[in-house]
Design a protein around this motif. Structure first.
Motif, PDB file in Angstrom:
ATOM      1  N   LEU A 112       0.822  -1.213   0.000  1.00 42.91           N
ATOM      2  CA  LEU A 112       0.000   0.000   0.000  1.00 42.91           C
ATOM      3  C   LEU A 112       0.854   1.260   0.000  1.00 42.91           C
ATOM      4  O   LEU A 112       0.580   2.213  -0.713  1.00 42.91           O
ATOM      5  N   HIS A 113       1.892   1.265   0.847  1.00 39.92           N
ATOM      6  CA  HIS A 113       2.783   2.431   0.918  1.00 39.92           C
ATOM      7  C   HIS A 113       4.181   1.993   1.338  1.00 39.92           C
ATOM      8  O   HIS A 113       4.331   1.035   2.093  1.00 39.92           O
ATOM      9  N   THR A 114       5.183   2.734   0.855  1.00 41.19           N
ATOM     10  CA  THR A 114       6.537   2.604   1.388  1.00 41.19           C
ATOM     11  C   THR A 114       6.833   3.884   2.161  1.00 41.19           C
ATOM     12  O   THR A 114       6.684   4.984   1.607  1.00 41.19           O
ATOM     13  N   LEU A 115       7.202   3.723   3.429  1.00 40.82           N
ATOM     14  CA  LEU A 115       7.478   4.882   4.278  1.00 40.82           C
ATOM     15  C   LEU A 115       8.980   5.159   4.224  1.00 40.82           C
ATOM     16  O   LEU A 115       9.776   4.433   4.820  1.00 40.82           O
ATOM     17  N   GLU A 116       9.341   6.192   3.471  1.00 39.76           N
ATOM     18  CA  GLU A 116      10.754   6.506   3.249  1.00 39.76           C
ATOM     19  C   GLU A 116      11.145   7.796   3.951  1.00 39.76           C
ATOM     20  O   GLU A 116      10.341   8.726   4.019  1.00 39.76           O
ATOM     21  N   GLY A 117      12.374   7.849   4.449  1.00 37.35           N
ATOM     22  CA  GLY A 117      12.853   9.050   5.121  1.00 37.35           C
ATOM     23  C   GLY A 117      13.923   8.762   6.151  1.00 37.35           C
ATOM     24  O   GLY A 117      14.787   9.598   6.401  1.00 37.35           O
ATOM     25  N   HIS A 118      13.870   7.554   6.749  1.00 35.19           N
ATOM     26  CA  HIS A 118      14.911   7.214   7.720  1.00 35.19           C
ATOM     27  C   HIS A 118      16.254   7.029   7.009  1.00 35.19           C
ATOM     28  O   HIS A 118      16.310   6.610   5.847  1.00 35.19           O
ATOM     29  N   ARG A 119      17.321   7.321   7.748  1.00 36.55           N
ATOM     30  CA  ARG A 119      18.665   7.243   7.155  1.00 36.55           C
ATOM     31  C   ARG A 119      19.457   6.043   7.637  1.00 36.55           C
ATOM     32  O   ARG A 119      20.660   5.955   7.436  1.00 36.55           O
ATOM     33  N   ASN A 120      18.745   5.133   8.324  1.00 34.75           N
ATOM     34  CA  ASN A 120      19.404   3.918   8.806  1.00 34.75           C
ATOM     35  C   ASN A 120      18.309   2.878   9.051  1.00 34.75           C
ATOM     36  O   ASN A 120      17.134   3.131   8.776  1.00 34.75           O
ATOM     37  N   VAL A 121      18.718   1.746   9.585  1.00 31.44           N
ATOM     38  CA  VAL A 121      17.799   0.624   9.827  1.00 31.44           C
ATOM     39  C   VAL A 121      16.498   1.064  10.510  1.00 31.44           C
ATOM     40  O   VAL A 121      16.537   1.792  11.499  1.00 31.44           O
ATOM     41  N   VAL A 122      15.355   0.618   9.990  1.00 29.16           N
ATOM     42  CA  VAL A 122      14.069   0.803  10.678  1.00 29.16           C
ATOM     43  C   VAL A 122      13.851  -0.434  11.529  1.00 29.16           C
ATOM     44  O   VAL A 122      13.626  -1.522  11.010  1.00 29.16           O
ATOM     45  N   TYR A 123      13.969  -0.261  12.828  1.00 25.87           N
ATOM     46  CA  TYR A 123      14.021  -1.416  13.729  1.00 25.87           C
ATOM     47  C   TYR A 123      12.716  -1.671  14.478  1.00 25.87           C
ATOM     48  O   TYR A 123      12.212  -2.773  14.534  1.00 25.87           O
ATOM     49  N   ALA A 124      12.166  -0.613  15.088  1.00 26.65           N
ATOM     50  CA  ALA A 124      10.954  -0.773  15.895  1.00 26.65           C
ATOM     51  C   ALA A 124       9.773  -0.166  15.145  1.00 26.65           C
ATOM     52  O   ALA A 124       9.878   0.939  14.612  1.00 26.65           O
ATOM     53  N   ILE A 125       8.669  -0.906  15.062  1.00 24.60           N
ATOM     54  CA  ILE A 125       7.498  -0.416  14.323  1.00 24.60           C
ATOM     55  C   ILE A 125       6.222  -0.746  15.094  1.00 24.60           C
ATOM     56  O   ILE A 125       6.157  -1.747  15.796  1.00 24.60           O
ATOM     57  N   ALA A 126       5.209   0.123  14.952  1.00 25.44           N
ATOM     58  CA  ALA A 126       3.930  -0.148  15.627  1.00 25.44           C
ATOM     59  C   ALA A 126       2.799   0.636  14.994  1.00 25.44           C
ATOM     60  O   ALA A 126       2.997   1.751  14.509  1.00 25.44           O
ATOM     61  N   PHE A 127       1.622   0.022  14.990  1.00 23.36           N
ATOM     62  CA  PHE A 127       0.372   0.734  14.699  1.00 23.36           C
ATOM     63  C   PHE A 127      -0.144   1.326  16.008  1.00 23.36           C
ATOM     64  O   PHE A 127       0.095   0.747  17.082  1.00 23.36           O
ATOM     65  N   ASN A 128      -0.932   2.400  15.918  1.00 20.72           N
ATOM     66  CA  ASN A 128      -1.578   2.950  17.117  1.00 20.72           C
ATOM     67  C   ASN A 128      -2.904   2.220  17.354  1.00 20.72           C
ATOM     68  O   ASN A 128      -3.980   2.813  17.325  1.00 20.72           O
TER      69      ASN A 128
END
Length: 415
Positions: free
Chosen positions: A127-143
């Motif tokens: 559906l979407h790619t969330l781009e902007g971080h400059r290193n590993v995306v490690y922790a993720i969560a929905f609200n």
């Protein structure tokens, strides 16, 4: 106070009361955590009526019907087998974590490729790619339970808040001086908590994007954190061998839980906020009383580091996953081991219950995820196909879909 309507909550079992007070619509819940198909409904209703004035005599039949529906749901046999629905070439580098929204309609994957992706569960479409971080995306969560926002914590020292609908970034939370490795939304979805290798946790305001407080006191990395279900307390686990309990409104430390002899790997509150469990590199899991900070029990038995711990929805069961390649299920009441889950050929890094509390899902370095019967400890299914370690796995709320995320850059949908 005027009762408007009832809502049913299957997991954990409960009845939500919607009522009017002073012109405002409010809700409160009657938690039925001990409910079983054998519970005497008449007895239970008279107990409820003693403590809940909104349940008047005229409402008794309605409540009885709701309890019977909950009992019917609890009594359903779960003989589901899972099959591979789709293998998604999700990322160009290994996945770090996977997570579902509350309804299970979509899920997210984080990766070493610096992105987080949102997927449609039913089709497997991105559906979407969330781009902007400059290193590993490690922790993720929905609200959850809302599911309209996503938080991502990165090795670039920032946390970002995103719109699920558009994939746009609302805020970038800056302030940590080292990698962010854990995060959580509070249940009201007004705050995000982040835990970092810089030894601090921070609370951020979702509306304004401002830092609300910095929780200082640990002397080493914070690897795990968890809000209680009310949202007024946060627990953090650190490599300094201690666990801290914080008062969220003031940002003050309420208790330091001391006793582990190794780094803390995982922390979690139970549903009714009375207990905290902690897993440690010292090969044990401990159960603590939240009110006093007292250690209630040490769950021993593993022969290597405990890497993950979790409660089931009702808070009556505890599962532990270890580097020794085994997992265990304990009673949160008696602290006795109920079952040992043995057949993986590598360390187990992640463990979770289905919402019903009848199954446990484990993710292992042996490239498989396994599904277990909680009571007997029998391995019901081996989910095979990944070509490298599985770092993360998750059940949806209904318990009919599983996501696995691997070092092989793919995620798999099983249903």
């Amino acid at each position: 106070m005027k009762l408007k309507r009832f809502l049913l909550r299957y997991y954990p079992p409960g009845i939500i009361l919607e009522y009017e007070k002073g012109g405002a619509l409010k809700t409160k819940s009657i938690d039925l955590l001990d409910l079983s198909p054998e519970t005497d409904t008449e007895e239970l209703i008279s107990e409820i009526r003693k403590s809940e004035p909104l349940i008047t005599a005229s409402r008794v039949d309605q409540v009885k019907l709701l309890i019977l529906r909950l009992q019917e749901k609890l009594g359903q046999q779960d003989n589901r087998r899972f099959y591979l629905f789709k293998a998604l070439q999700a990322h160009i580098l290994p996945l770090t974590n996977v997570a579902f929204n509350k309804s299970g309609s979509s899920f997210i994957t984080g990766s070493y490729d610096r992105t987080c992706k949102i997927w449609d569960t039913a089709s497997g479409e991105e559906l979407h790619t969330l781009e902007g971080h400059r290193n590993v995306v490690y922790a993720i969560a929905f609200n959850n339970p809302y599911g309209d926002k996503i938080a991502t914590g990165s090795f670039d020292k920032t946390c970002r808040l995103w719109s699920v609908e558009t994939g746009k970034c609302f805020h970038t939370f800056r302030g940590h001086t080292a990698e962010i490795v854990c995060l959580a939304f509070n249940p009201q979805s007004t705050l995000v908590a982040t835990g970092s290798m810089d030894t601090t946790a921070k609370l951020w305001d979702i509306q304004t994007g401002e830092e609300v407080s910095t929780l200082t006191g640990h002397s080493a990395e914070i690897i795990s954190l968890s809000f209680n279900t009310v949202g007024d307390q946060l627990v953090t686990g650190s490599f300094d061998h201690t666990v801290s309990l914080w008062d969220v409104p003031s940002g003050r430390r309420v208790h330091t839980l001391i006793g582990h002899r190794g780094e803390i790997s995982s922390v979690q509150f139970n549903w009714d906020c009375s207990l905290i469990i902690t897993g440690s590199m010292d090969k044990s899991c401990r159960v603590w009383e939240a009110a006093s900070g007292k250690c209630m029990a040490t769950l021993a038995g593993h022969e290597d580091e405990v890497l993950d711990v979790c409660f089931d929805y009702t808070g009556q069961l505890i599962a532990t996953a270890s580097a020794d390649g085994t997992a265990r299920v304990y009673s949160a009441v008696s602290y006795q081991c109920i079952s040992r889950l043995e057949s993986h050929e590598g360390e187990i890094s992640k463990i979770c219950f289905n919402a019903q509390g009848s199954r446990v899902l484990t993710a292992s370095a042996d490239k498989t995820a396994r599904l277990w019967d909680v009571q007997s400890g029998v391995c019901l299914q081996v989910l095979e196909g990944h070509t490298d370690e599985i770092f993360s796995s998750a059940f949806n709320y209904e318990g009919d879909t599983i996501i696995t995320g691997s070092k092989d850059n793919t995620c798999r949908i099983w249903r």
